[in-house]
Design a protein around this motif. Structure first.
Motif, PDB file in Angstrom:
ATOM      1  N   SER A  61      -2.709  10.725  21.482  1.00  0.00           N
ATOM      2  CA  SER A  61      -2.478   9.629  20.536  1.00  0.00           C
ATOM      3  C   SER A  61      -1.144   9.788  19.821  1.00  0.00           C
ATOM      4  O   SER A  61      -0.581   8.818  19.305  1.00  0.00           O
ATOM      5  CB  SER A  61      -3.618   9.560  19.517  1.00  0.00           C
ATOM      6  N   TYR A  62      -0.633  11.016  19.788  1.00  0.00           N
ATOM      7  CA  TYR A  62       0.660  11.283  19.141  1.00  0.00           C
ATOM      8  C   TYR A  62       1.774  10.481  19.810  1.00  0.00           C
ATOM      9  O   TYR A  62       2.725  10.056  19.155  1.00  0.00           O
ATOM     10  CB  TYR A  62       0.959  12.779  19.212  1.00  0.00           C
ATOM     11  N   GLY A  63       1.663  10.278  21.112  1.00  0.00           N
ATOM     12  CA  GLY A  63       2.702   9.565  21.840  1.00  0.00           C
ATOM     13  C   GLY A  63       2.564   8.058  21.797  1.00  0.00           C
ATOM     14  O   GLY A  63       3.419   7.341  22.333  1.00  0.00           O
ATOM     15  N   ILE A  64       1.495   7.547  21.173  1.00  0.00           N
ATOM     16  CA  ILE A  64       1.291   6.098  21.077  1.00  0.00           C
ATOM     17  C   ILE A  64       1.744   5.638  19.699  1.00  0.00           C
ATOM     18  O   ILE A  64       1.087   5.906  18.694  1.00  0.00           O
ATOM     19  CB  ILE A  64      -0.187   5.740  21.310  1.00  0.00           C
ATOM     20  N   GLY A  96       1.848   2.791  18.126  1.00  0.00           N
ATOM     21  CA  GLY A  96       0.968   1.915  17.354  1.00  0.00           C
ATOM     22  C   GLY A  96      -0.076   2.696  16.575  1.00  0.00           C
ATOM     23  O   GLY A  96      -0.316   2.436  15.383  1.00  0.00           O
ATOM     24  N   ILE A  97      -0.695   3.668  17.238  1.00  0.00           N
ATOM     25  CA  ILE A  97      -1.715   4.492  16.580  1.00  0.00           C
ATOM     26  C   ILE A  97      -1.064   5.354  15.511  1.00  0.00           C
ATOM     27  O   ILE A  97      -1.572   5.469  14.388  1.00  0.00           O
ATOM     28  CB  ILE A  97      -2.438   5.379  17.607  1.00  0.00           C
ATOM     29  N   ARG A  98       0.066   5.952  15.850  1.00  0.00           N
ATOM     30  CA  ARG A  98       0.748   6.854  14.920  1.00  0.00           C
ATOM     31  C   ARG A  98       1.154   6.132  13.633  1.00  0.00           C
ATOM     32  O   ARG A  98       0.938   6.630  12.525  1.00  0.00           O
ATOM     33  CB  ARG A  98       1.976   7.447  15.612  1.00  0.00           C
ATOM     34  N   VAL A  99       1.721   4.933  13.770  1.00  0.00           N
ATOM     35  CA  VAL A  99       2.173   4.173  12.605  1.00  0.00           C
ATOM     36  C   VAL A  99       0.997   3.640  11.797  1.00  0.00           C
ATOM     37  O   VAL A  99       1.001   3.687  10.562  1.00  0.00           O
ATOM     38  CB  VAL A  99       3.093   3.005  13.038  1.00  0.00           C
ATOM     39  N   THR A 100      -0.037   3.166  12.481  1.00  0.00           N
ATOM     40  CA  THR A 100      -1.203   2.626  11.788  1.00  0.00           C
ATOM     41  C   THR A 100      -1.899   3.683  10.942  1.00  0.00           C
ATOM     42  O   THR A 100      -2.220   3.461   9.773  1.00  0.00           O
ATOM     43  CB  THR A 100      -2.217   2.041  12.802  1.00  0.00           C
ATOM     44  N   VAL A 101      -2.105   4.850  11.546  1.00  0.00           N
ATOM     45  CA  VAL A 101      -2.739   5.949  10.807  1.00  0.00           C
ATOM     46  C   VAL A 101      -1.825   6.419   9.676  1.00  0.00           C
ATOM     47  O   VAL A 101      -2.278   6.690   8.564  1.00  0.00           O
ATOM     48  CB  VAL A 101      -3.065   7.125  11.751  1.00  0.00           C
ATOM     49  N   GLY A 102      -0.527   6.480   9.952  1.00  0.00           N
ATOM     50  CA  GLY A 102       0.434   6.900   8.930  1.00  0.00           C
ATOM     51  C   GLY A 102       0.440   5.962   7.739  1.00  0.00           C
ATOM     52  O   GLY A 102       0.486   6.405   6.579  1.00  0.00           O
ATOM     53  N   LEU A 103       0.372   4.643   7.991  1.00  0.00           N
ATOM     54  CA  LEU A 103       0.357   3.659   6.902  1.00  0.00           C
ATOM     55  C   LEU A 103      -0.938   3.746   6.096  1.00  0.00           C
ATOM     56  O   LEU A 103      -0.925   3.572   4.867  1.00  0.00           O
ATOM     57  CB  LEU A 103       0.527   2.251   7.472  1.00  0.00           C
ATOM     58  N   ALA A 104      -2.045   4.013   6.783  1.00  0.00           N
ATOM     59  CA  ALA A 104      -3.326   4.166   6.077  1.00  0.00           C
ATOM     60  C   ALA A 104      -3.275   5.381   5.146  1.00  0.00           C
ATOM     61  O   ALA A 104      -3.740   5.327   4.000  1.00  0.00           O
ATOM     62  CB  ALA A 104      -4.461   4.317   7.085  1.00  0.00           C
ATOM     63  N   MET A 105      -2.691   6.467   5.616  1.00  0.00           N
ATOM     64  CA  MET A 105      -2.543   7.654   4.784  1.00  0.00           C
ATOM     65  C   MET A 105      -1.545   7.408   3.650  1.00  0.00           C
ATOM     66  O   MET A 105      -1.684   7.952   2.551  1.00  0.00           O
ATOM     67  CB  MET A 105      -2.066   8.832   5.642  1.00  0.00           C
ATOM     68  N   ASP A 106      -0.562   6.552   3.913  1.00  0.00           N
ATOM     69  CA  ASP A 106       0.465   6.283   2.904  1.00  0.00           C
ATOM     70  C   ASP A 106      -0.121   5.575   1.683  1.00  0.00           C
ATOM     71  O   ASP A 106       0.396   5.719   0.570  1.00  0.00           O
ATOM     72  CB  ASP A 106       1.576   5.428   3.509  1.00  0.00           C
ATOM     73  N   ALA A 107      -1.204   4.827   1.906  1.00  0.00           N
ATOM     74  CA  ALA A 107      -1.853   4.152   0.773  1.00  0.00           C
ATOM     75  C   ALA A 107      -2.406   5.166  -0.219  1.00  0.00           C
ATOM     76  O   ALA A 107      -2.512   4.891  -1.414  1.00  0.00           O
ATOM     77  CB  ALA A 107      -2.973   3.248   1.291  1.00  0.00           C
ATOM     78  N   VAL A 108      -2.745   6.357   0.278  1.00  0.00           N
ATOM     79  CA  VAL A 108      -3.300   7.416  -0.574  1.00  0.00           C
ATOM     80  C   VAL A 108      -2.217   8.361  -1.066  1.00  0.00           C
ATOM     81  O   VAL A 108      -2.161   8.713  -2.260  1.00  0.00           O
ATOM     82  CB  VAL A 108      -4.380   8.210   0.187  1.00  0.00           C
ATOM     83  N   LEU A 109      -1.332   8.764  -0.156  1.00  0.00           N
ATOM     84  CA  LEU A 109      -0.333   9.783  -0.482  1.00  0.00           C
ATOM     85  C   LEU A 109       0.993   9.217  -0.962  1.00  0.00           C
ATOM     86  O   LEU A 109       1.731   9.891  -1.683  1.00  0.00           O
ATOM     87  CB  LEU A 109      -0.094  10.674   0.748  1.00  0.00           C
ATOM     88  N   PHE A 163       0.945  12.459  10.971  1.00  0.00           N
ATOM     89  CA  PHE A 163       1.407  11.084  11.188  1.00  0.00           C
ATOM     90  C   PHE A 163       2.046  10.526   9.916  1.00  0.00           C
ATOM     91  O   PHE A 163       3.036   9.796   9.984  1.00  0.00           O
ATOM     92  CB  PHE A 163       0.236  10.200  11.622  1.00  0.00           C
ATOM     93  N   TRP A 164       1.474  10.885   8.752  1.00  0.00           N
ATOM     94  CA  TRP A 164       2.048  10.421   7.494  1.00  0.00           C
ATOM     95  C   TRP A 164       3.396  11.095   7.233  1.00  0.00           C
ATOM     96  O   TRP A 164       4.352  10.443   6.798  1.00  0.00           O
ATOM     97  CB  TRP A 164       1.110  10.710   6.324  1.00  0.00           C
ATOM     98  N   LEU A 165       3.470  12.395   7.501  1.00  0.00           N
ATOM     99  CA  LEU A 165       4.728  13.110   7.312  1.00  0.00           C
ATOM    100  C   LEU A 165       5.830  12.521   8.194  1.00  0.00           C
ATOM    101  O   LEU A 165       6.970  12.348   7.760  1.00  0.00           O
ATOM    102  CB  LEU A 165       4.550  14.603   7.617  1.00  0.00           C
TER     103      LEU A 165
END
Length: 206
Positions: A22-25, A27-40, A142-144
């Motif tokens: 999933s690291y190489g995809i 869409g998944i990387r950005v989506t998960v990163g944005l979800a974490m960004d809402a918290v961090l 992903f967030w980093l």
């Protein structure tokens, strides 16, 4: 019905590989990163916490849950017992070889196969905690990656760090060989905190 106890390590291995893919995809990387960004994200955007401090905090959290997962999923007493038996066996096998005792060597070879099976099974069981740790760690990475300053960004307190022998560098810059500064800083923090936690919890090495 799938026997989770029997096939759990194999399932964990497959799941670990899927998570790594999933690291190489993007869409998944950005989506998960944005979800974490809402918290961090507010820690940086609102509170002004420097990025290197966030890495320190997150790597410390990683070291904590990694140590706890390993403590409660790995039988360290059995692992140490297996390692002790293997040392005794290796000594006996070496002595038999030096003495040329073919009968004893043949007997020990049968014992060696059983011990190798035990070690193989124990190695397979370690895939389960590995999968759990990876699932918890991937969103953080992903967030980093999402918040990492672009390469070439001017070094500042918000996006840089002062490292031995290198001085002030941006966290996205290469610090050693092909290793970026943020990865090196993350590893140093995580390993240091993990050693303290593992010592306090009396957890042996993997």
């Amino acid at each position: 019905m799938v026997d989770l106890k029997k096939h759990g390590p194999t399932i964990a291995l497959v799941f670990t590989m899927l998570v790594m893919l999933s690291y190489g995809i993007e869409g998944i990387r950005v989506t998960v990163g944005l979800a974490m960004d809402a918290v961090l994200g507010p820690f940086i955007d609102t509170l002004g916490v420097p990025f290197f401090v966030m890495i320190l905090i997150l790597s410390s959290i990683t070291g904590l849950y990694s140590s706890l997962v390993q403590k409660y999923t790995i039988d360290y007493e059995k692992m140490q017992e297996t390692q002790a038996k293997m040392k005794v066996f290796q000594k006996e096998f070496r002595e038999a070889q030096l003495s040329g005792d073919e009968k004893r060597i043949k007997k020990l070879q049968g014992k060696q196969e059983r011990m190798m099976q035990d070690q193989l099974e124990f190695s397979r069981q370690q895939f389960t905690p590995m999968a759990i740790i990876l699932v918890l760690s991937v969103p953080i990475f992903f967030w980093l990656l999402l918040r990492l300053p672009p390469i070439g960004t001017e070094t500042a307190l918000a996006n840089g760090i002062v490292m031995p022998f290198l001085g002030a560098v941006t966290l996205s810059d290469i610090a050693f060989w092909i290793v970026p500064a943020w990865i090196l800083w993350y590893m140093l923090c995580s390993l240091t905190v993990s050693q303290v936690i593992r010592k306090s919890l009396n957890i042996g090495g993997l």
